[in-house]
Design a protein around this motif. Structure first.
Motif, PDB file in Angstrom:
ATOM      1  N   SER A 138      34.170  63.092  23.610  1.00  0.00           N
ATOM      2  CA  SER A 138      34.029  62.100  22.738  1.00  0.00           C
ATOM      3  C   SER A 138      34.205  62.162  21.232  1.00  0.00           C
ATOM      4  CB  SER A 138      33.243  61.119  23.096  1.00  0.00           C
ATOM      5  OG  SER A 138      33.291  60.632  24.582  1.00  0.00           O
ATOM      6  N   SER A 139      33.390  63.316  21.008  1.00  0.00           N
ATOM      7  CA  SER A 139      33.240  63.668  19.431  1.00  0.00           C
ATOM      8  C   SER A 139      34.604  64.113  18.914  1.00  0.00           C
ATOM      9  CB  SER A 139      32.160  64.946  19.354  1.00  0.00           C
ATOM     10  OG  SER A 139      31.071  64.244  19.398  1.00  0.00           O
TER      11      SER A 139
ATOM     12  N   ALA B 193      37.095  61.344  18.799  1.00  0.00           N
ATOM     13  CA  ALA B 193      36.875  60.476  17.535  1.00  0.00           C
ATOM     14  C   ALA B 193      37.472  61.109  16.298  1.00  0.00           C
ATOM     15  CB  ALA B 193      35.344  60.287  17.366  1.00  0.00           C
TER      16      ALA B 193
ATOM     17  N   TYR C 146      38.105  59.423  12.583  1.00  0.00           N
ATOM     18  CA  TYR C 146      36.660  59.459  11.961  1.00  0.00           C
ATOM     19  C   TYR C 146      36.260  60.891  11.530  1.00  0.00           C
ATOM     20  CZ  TYR C 146      37.340  54.939  14.540  1.00  0.00           C
ATOM     21  OH  TYR C 146      37.569  53.812  15.121  1.00  0.00           O
TER      22      TYR C 146
ATOM     23  N   TYR D  77      27.639  56.734  10.758  1.00  0.00           N
ATOM     24  CA  TYR D  77      28.036  55.867  11.561  1.00  0.00           C
ATOM     25  C   TYR D  77      26.607  55.210  12.279  1.00  0.00           C
ATOM     26  CZ  TYR D  77      32.000  58.467  11.702  1.00  0.00           C
ATOM     27  OH  TYR D  77      33.257  59.257  11.136  1.00  0.00           O
TER      28      TYR D  77
ATOM     29  N   LEU E  67      28.271  62.350  13.208  1.00  0.00           N
ATOM     30  CA  LEU E  67      28.557  62.564  14.774  1.00  0.00           C
ATOM     31  C   LEU E  67      27.548  63.745  15.297  1.00  0.00           C
ATOM     32  CD1 LEU E  67      32.279  62.228  15.073  1.00  0.00           C
ATOM     33  CD2 LEU E  67      30.664  60.859  16.155  1.00  0.00           C
TER      34      LEU E  67
ATOM     35  N   TYR F  27      28.503  56.259  19.851  1.00  0.00           N
ATOM     36  CA  TYR F  27      29.939  56.347  20.680  1.00  0.00           C
ATOM     37  C   TYR F  27      30.488  55.009  21.373  1.00  0.00           C
ATOM     38  CZ  TYR F  27      28.742  61.333  20.213  1.00  0.00           C
ATOM     39  OH  TYR F  27      28.761  62.454  19.756  1.00  0.00           O
TER      40      TYR F  27
ATOM     41  N   LEU G  48      32.535  53.580  18.203  1.00  0.00           N
ATOM     42  CA  LEU G  48      33.948  54.189  17.934  1.00  0.00           C
ATOM     43  C   LEU G  48      34.753  53.796  19.246  1.00  0.00           C
ATOM     44  CD1 LEU G  48      32.599  57.786  16.860  1.00  0.00           C
ATOM     45  CD2 LEU G  48      33.375  55.794  15.474  1.00  0.00           C
TER      46      LEU G  48
ATOM     47  N   GLU H 178      38.530  51.778  18.880  1.00  0.00           N
ATOM     48  CA  GLU H 178      39.581  52.270  19.365  1.00  0.00           C
ATOM     49  C   GLU H 178      40.209  51.335  20.397  1.00  0.00           C
ATOM     50  OE1 GLU H 178      41.614  54.748  18.088  1.00  0.00           O
ATOM     51  OE2 GLU H 178      40.162  54.432  16.639  1.00  0.00           O
TER      52      GLU H 178
ATOM     53  N   PHE I  96      40.600  58.620  23.326  1.00  0.00           N
ATOM     54  CA  PHE I  96      39.587  59.032  24.074  1.00  0.00           C
ATOM     55  C   PHE I  96      39.923  59.686  25.560  1.00  0.00           C
ATOM     56  CE2 PHE I  96      37.228  56.999  21.057  1.00  0.00           C
ATOM     57  CZ  PHE I  96      35.763  57.719  20.826  1.00  0.00           C
TER      58      PHE I  96
ATOM     59  N   SER J  35      32.845  56.465  27.061  1.00  0.00           N
ATOM     60  CA  SER J  35      32.673  57.252  25.820  1.00  0.00           C
ATOM     61  C   SER J  35      31.268  57.914  25.846  1.00  0.00           C
ATOM     62  CB  SER J  35      32.459  56.568  24.634  1.00  0.00           C
ATOM     63  OG  SER J  35      31.459  55.699  24.542  1.00  0.00           O
TER      64      SER J  35
END
Length: 752
Positions: free
Chosen positions: A364-365, A368, A373, A379, A405, A417, A420, A424, A441, A517
């Protein structure tokens, strides 16, 4: 000169001629009748006899090649045993189908008659084990554990045991060196079937009726190389079966040896620590279900980062592959396949699927960052967020303010998460997706290699699941009727979910995206997939195909066919993002959710990186995940219904590392005690006579824990693993019922 007139001789001559003609005609008639009798009346009988007056083949089975660990220690080899076999063909000629002979045989062998009779019956859909699934024309092993005295009784009383043989035979042996069972990796053998013989008859490796073939594990993957080629001697025989002479002979060719990347010492440690971790988890109290954790299954993978070679792979529950040698008994078969067995034949490292929980956040990172991002941006990490009228809490409802993150990875902040993924989801059109939705994702997960096989050299690997839009549509079509029938508006939880799925189960809803996520919801992964992902982060981005086979070596050691590492892609991130994620995972074990499990770790000598995960499963207790890596190795462990990631799996993973690197609990290192501080590169040497120069191995014996000084006699680990009841639990820890993890007041991060 005679005075008899010539005309007087004519009648006599004519009579003689007639007699001769009659005789000749009679002989011809007799010969013709005999020819008719032989060719027409009994022609088929003599044709059948003539067929037997030819060549008979006698097969000498090839010795199967050994399976070796990386240092040459046999994990599977062969030993000579007295094998008692029955010829089903001969038994079926008897009036009672051989039951009398088999009953007498059972008395000699000390077995139950029904067990012996069961072993020689043919398997089909209605026949339970034990039964014979090989060719009905091949001698069927009844036992491979006959004593010399039993074999002598059978051979000396041959008239009482027609169709029964007792011969010394080379049979498979799974050695379990140092108690390294390695069952699911090795697999097992069973006899070839008629269908397999027919399908392979035109191939370059046809089967003979005497062949044993690999049914699972590397016994199956490398069966052709390990099996070798059976020898065949052809004898000329008459129609009575008497040998006239030898026609020709093809010598048996023994199978090649398979060198694996498995280290038997590390395998023994991994199996022991996984088993101990599951036992310890069963002593822990689950506040959500109000009972102890079940910890019913688990797996651990140890992998080389820079090659993808598997150093160790353990799965629980496990079994003894020797149970299959010589034919499995009904009792053993029931233990392995019954409803209460929990299916030990499954290799949960490649076939066990579960939601990954927070160890998925590395994916997921990366997603992003690909979506635009900044990794080091700020965040919000509130205690909860609401989407579609539903509240999604952070772990323990705790917020961390505005964080990056990297920090979100360290402390495993869910709401970062959530936010984010929701953003999206909205950009892609929400429940009315755009034609060219970015789906960062989901797309990124596919690029990480999830949702498909890793390519490991083991059979029956499962794909896992990435629940993207196409999957949602297909799944809805397949289950819509059932949901509509079960669903009820305003009903209980299950009925309400079914009702919603009936109406719009094909839509990607906000809750689907935010749950996904953090590695929850419909996503499924396997331990080998996550080990491949974390190894790729460690090595700079290469997704290697995991391999167990390292080299195929001829019986005399002269021919070596090395199995080179291969990759199936690279991580979808640049070096900058990879380095940032790498640094964040290092922070997990220093100031993050796994720091409490790595007190005293020598980070300056052996940099450690980790991610904890605790995944929810509807109707079950939480799944424990722990993914870690150093410069050389990746270790991923999971325990089904085991509790938290660092709580259940953390200690076991650390113990495996300490054994490999020769560390004590204070961070001191003794390389003399280290099992494998660096990956094994050299192959073991096999001599021309087939002998292998392999080192000795002793069973793994972990250091005894220090006894407590309070006089209770309990070790620190014993006390930690004592069952907790609500009355025994201090009021300090805060608890979120969503995933069953606890956070101690004052600690810098959650214990995922």
């Amino acid at each position: 000169m005679s005075n008899i007139p010539e005309t007087g001789r004519t009648p006599r001559v004519q009579i003689r001629l007639v007699v001769i003609q009659v005789l000749v005609f009679s002989l011809l008639l007799t010969l013709g009748g005999r020819l008719w009798y032989l060719q027409i009346r009994n022609g088929q009988e003599y044709t059948d006899e003539a067929k037997n007056n030819g060549v008979q083949r006698v097969v000498q089975p090839a010795v199967r090649g050994s399976i070796l660990d990386a240092r040459g220690i046999p994990l599977a080899d062969n030993e000579t045993r007295l094998v008692v076999s029955a010829s089903r063909t001969e038994l079926m000629k008897m009036k009672d189908d051989g039951k009398g002979v088999l009953t007498r045989l059972a008395g000699v062998l000390g077995m139950k008659p029904q067990d012996v009779i069961g072993k020689v019956r043919l398997c089909d859909a209605k026949t339970p084990q034990p039964c014979w699934n090989g060719s009905p024309y091949q001698p069927i092993p009844v036992t491979d554990e006959a004593t010399t005295q039993q074999a002598l009784q059978i051979r000396e009383r041959a008239e009482d045991f027609p169709g029964i043989t007792a011969e010394p035979t080379a049979v498979r042996r799974y050695t379990a060196p140092g108690k390294a069972n390695t069952a699911q990796v090795l697999g097992y053998l069973s006899p070839v079937t008629d269908d397999e013989i027919e399908k392979a008859k035109d191939s370059d490796s046809p089967y003979l009726r005497s062949d044993q073939v690999g049914r699972s594990g590397i016994e199956r993957t490398y069966d052709k190389a390990l099996r070798g080629k059976a020898g065949v001697t052809r004898y000329e025989v008459d129609n009575l079966g008497r040998v006239i002479g030898e026609a020709d002979r093809d010598e048996a060719q023994p199978g090649a040896n398979l060198v694996t990347s498995i280290d038997a010492r590390v395998q023994a440690v991994a199996e022991y620590e996984l088993n101990q971790a599951m036992k310890a988890a069963r002593k822990e109290f689950d506040r959500n279900t109000r009972e102890n954790y079940k910890a019913d299954a688990g797996a651990v993978v140890v992998m080389e980062n820079k090659t993808g070679r598997v150093v160790s792979m353990a799965s629980q529950p496990t079994y003894d592959p020797n149970a299959w040698v010589g034919g499995i008994s009904a009792k053993d078969y029931a233990k392995l396949t019954g409803k209460d067995s929990n299916y030990p034949l499954l290799n949960r490292a490649i076939q066990g699927q579960a939601a990954p929980g927070s160890i998925f956040k590395v994916v997921s990172s990366a997603a992003a960052v690909k979506a635009g991002y900044e990794f080091n941006g700020n965040y919000p990490c509130p205690s909860s967020l609401s989407f579609g009228g539903r509240e999604f809490k952070n772990f323990e409802s705790r917020g961390y303010g505005s964080i990056s993150l990297g920090r979100a990875l360290e402390v495993s902040c869910d709401t970062v998460y959530y936010g984010l993924a929701y953003n999206e989801w909205q950009k892609d059109g929400g429940t009315k997706p755009k034609k060219k939705a970015k789906d960062w994702f989901y797309r990124t997960a596919h690029q990480f290699g999830l949702g498909k096989e890793t390519g490991i050299d083991l059979p029956n690997e499962v794909k896992g699941r990435v629940p993207d839009r196409q999957w949602k549509q297909d799944f809805w079509k397949a289950n819509k009727d059932g949901w509509c029938k079960q669903g009820k508006k305003g009903g209980d939880y299950v009925e309400q979910i079914a009702y919603e799925n009936c109406l719009e189960g094909n839509l990607m809803r906000a809750g689907d995206s935010v749950n996904y996520s953090i590695g929850q919801g419909d996503i499924l992964v396997t331990p080998i997939q996550m080990a491949t992902v974390y190894a790729a982060i460690a090595n700079g981005g290469t997704l290697y195909n995991p391999t167990i086979g390292k080299a195929i070596v001829s019986p005399d050691g002269r021919s070596v066919q090395e199995i080179k590492p291969a990759s199936h892609g690279r991580l979808p991130m640049d070096n900058r993002t990879r380095n940032q994620i790498n640094d964040a995972l290092a922070g997990v074990v220093t100031t993050g959710s796994a720091a409490w499990r790595f007190n005293g770790w020598p980070h300056d000598k052996i940099p450690m990186h980790a991610k904890t995960g605790t995944a929810e499963v509807f109707g079950k207790q939480t799944t424990s995940w722990f993914a870690t890596y150093t410069d050389d190795y990746t270790i991923v462990m999971t325990i089904s219904q085991g509790g938290t990631g660092s709580g259940a799996s953390g200690p076991a993973v650390r113990n495996i590392y300490e054994a490999m690197y020769g560390l004590d609990d204070k961070g001191g290192q003794d390389l003399k005690k280290a099992l494998l501080p660096k990956p094994q590169k050299a192959l073991p040497k096999i001599q021309a006579d087939g002998t292998i120069d392999a080192p000795a191995i002793r069973p793994y014996q972990p250091e005894k824990e220090k006894k407590a000084e309070d006089g209770t006699g309990l070790t620190d680990g014993d006390r930690q693993n004592q069952p907790q009841t609500p009355q025994q639990t201090p009021a300090g820890p805060r608890q979120d019922r969503r995933d069953g993890n606890q956070q101690l007041a004052g600690t810098p991060a959650r214990r995922d």
